[in-house]
Scaffold this motif. Sequence first.
Motif, PDB file in Angstrom:
ATOM      1  N   TYR A  57     -11.139  19.316   4.313  1.00 58.12           N
ATOM      2  CA  TYR A  57     -11.234  18.091   3.523  1.00 58.12           C
ATOM      3  C   TYR A  57     -10.697  16.925   4.351  1.00 58.12           C
ATOM      4  O   TYR A  57      -9.711  17.070   5.087  1.00 58.12           O
ATOM      5  N   PHE A  58     -11.323  15.777   4.194  1.00 57.37           N
ATOM      6  CA  PHE A  58     -10.880  14.519   4.795  1.00 57.37           C
ATOM      7  C   PHE A  58     -10.726  13.541   3.631  1.00 57.37           C
ATOM      8  O   PHE A  58     -11.719  13.133   3.029  1.00 57.37           O
ATOM      9  N   ASP A  59      -9.492  13.206   3.301  1.00 56.46           N
ATOM     10  CA  ASP A  59      -9.201  12.471   2.072  1.00 56.46           C
ATOM     11  C   ASP A  59      -8.616  11.096   2.340  1.00 56.46           C
ATOM     12  O   ASP A  59      -7.881  10.893   3.313  1.00 56.46           O
ATOM     13  N   GLU A  60      -8.919  10.180   1.425  1.00 54.57           N
ATOM     14  CA  GLU A  60      -8.277   8.866   1.403  1.00 54.57           C
ATOM     15  C   GLU A  60      -7.707   8.667   0.003  1.00 54.57           C
ATOM     16  O   GLU A  60      -8.308   9.097  -0.989  1.00 54.57           O
ATOM     17  N   PHE A  61      -6.534   8.025  -0.052  1.00 53.94           N
ATOM     18  CA  PHE A  61      -5.814   7.852  -1.308  1.00 53.94           C
ATOM     19  C   PHE A  61      -5.370   6.408  -1.468  1.00 53.94           C
ATOM     20  O   PHE A  61      -5.183   5.690  -0.494  1.00 53.94           O
ATOM     21  N   ARG A  62      -5.146   6.033  -2.714  1.00 54.64           N
ATOM     22  CA  ARG A  62      -4.555   4.735  -3.040  1.00 54.64           C
ATOM     23  C   ARG A  62      -3.561   4.969  -4.171  1.00 54.64           C
ATOM     24  O   ARG A  62      -3.826   5.735  -5.096  1.00 54.64           O
ATOM     25  N   ARG A  63      -2.426   4.277  -4.081  1.00 57.04           N
ATOM     26  CA  ARG A  63      -1.453   4.338  -5.172  1.00 57.04           C
ATOM     27  C   ARG A  63      -1.872   3.313  -6.215  1.00 57.04           C
ATOM     28  O   ARG A  63      -1.999   2.129  -5.931  1.00 57.04           O
ATOM     29  N   LEU A  64      -2.134   3.788  -7.434  1.00 56.85           N
ATOM     30  CA  LEU A  64      -2.580   2.936  -8.536  1.00 56.85           C
ATOM     31  C   LEU A  64      -1.613   3.098  -9.698  1.00 56.85           C
ATOM     32  O   LEU A  64      -1.440   4.209 -10.212  1.00 56.85           O
ATOM     33  N   GLU A  65      -0.983   2.014 -10.073  1.00 57.61           N
ATOM     34  CA  GLU A  65      -0.013   2.026 -11.175  1.00 57.61           C
ATOM     35  C   GLU A  65       1.032   3.130 -10.984  1.00 57.61           C
ATOM     36  O   GLU A  65       1.397   3.841 -11.916  1.00 57.61           O
ATOM     37  N   GLY A  66       1.476   3.299  -9.737  1.00 59.57           N
ATOM     38  CA  GLY A  66       2.540   4.242  -9.425  1.00 59.57           C
ATOM     39  C   GLY A  66       2.095   5.654  -9.095  1.00 59.57           C
ATOM     40  O   GLY A  66       2.904   6.468  -8.655  1.00 59.57           O
TER      41      GLY A  66
END
Length: 193
Positions: free
Chosen positions: A134-143
């Motif tokens: 897996y090649f993943d991208e993440f964002r912190r949204l509302e904590g």
Amino acid sequence: MNTIALSQNTLTADDRDQIRQLIALYSAALDSFDIDTFSDCFSEDAVFEPFGPPGGPLPTPRRGRGELADIVHSFRASADAGWSVRHMTYNILVEGAGDEARATCDYLAVRATSTVFPAVTNERPAHIFASGKYFDEFRRLEGDWKFTVRRIRNDPQPHPYDRWTGEALGTRTATARNADLELNANETPPPKR
């Protein structure tokens, strides 16, 4: 997201742990057909991009939580047909800065039949049927950390061989192979060299 220099990799140990937990939660929700939990692993605009086999067609990416829920439905249909899957992730590497991160991890998928004693029913016992990365991208949204992109690259699986030469047929689609070879299911394949 571009590669982050080690000096700019400002994620805390807690950030990394939350991302690893999210990766595990994805598998647990998928394997238990929990659509709500599975969907909540992703941002509203997330993209799931499966890679096709080398030289083969690329599957259509799924965009947004509604299309992502279809992944769970397809696994549920497989379970209704008599087998289940367990996804395992390992070798998780996480990097990021601020409210953005990315990770890579390897995976194995184990398929099991619906019976406890497969030898009695002539069913294949539990076995690894897929592996990849897996090649993943993440964002912190509302904590909370959410997947924004999840790409999957399946490892090449063993391919059929030419019934006359024993040569591997490569990665052509099954339809193309069958059209070329008109396979006879009762024919014994040649021995390997």
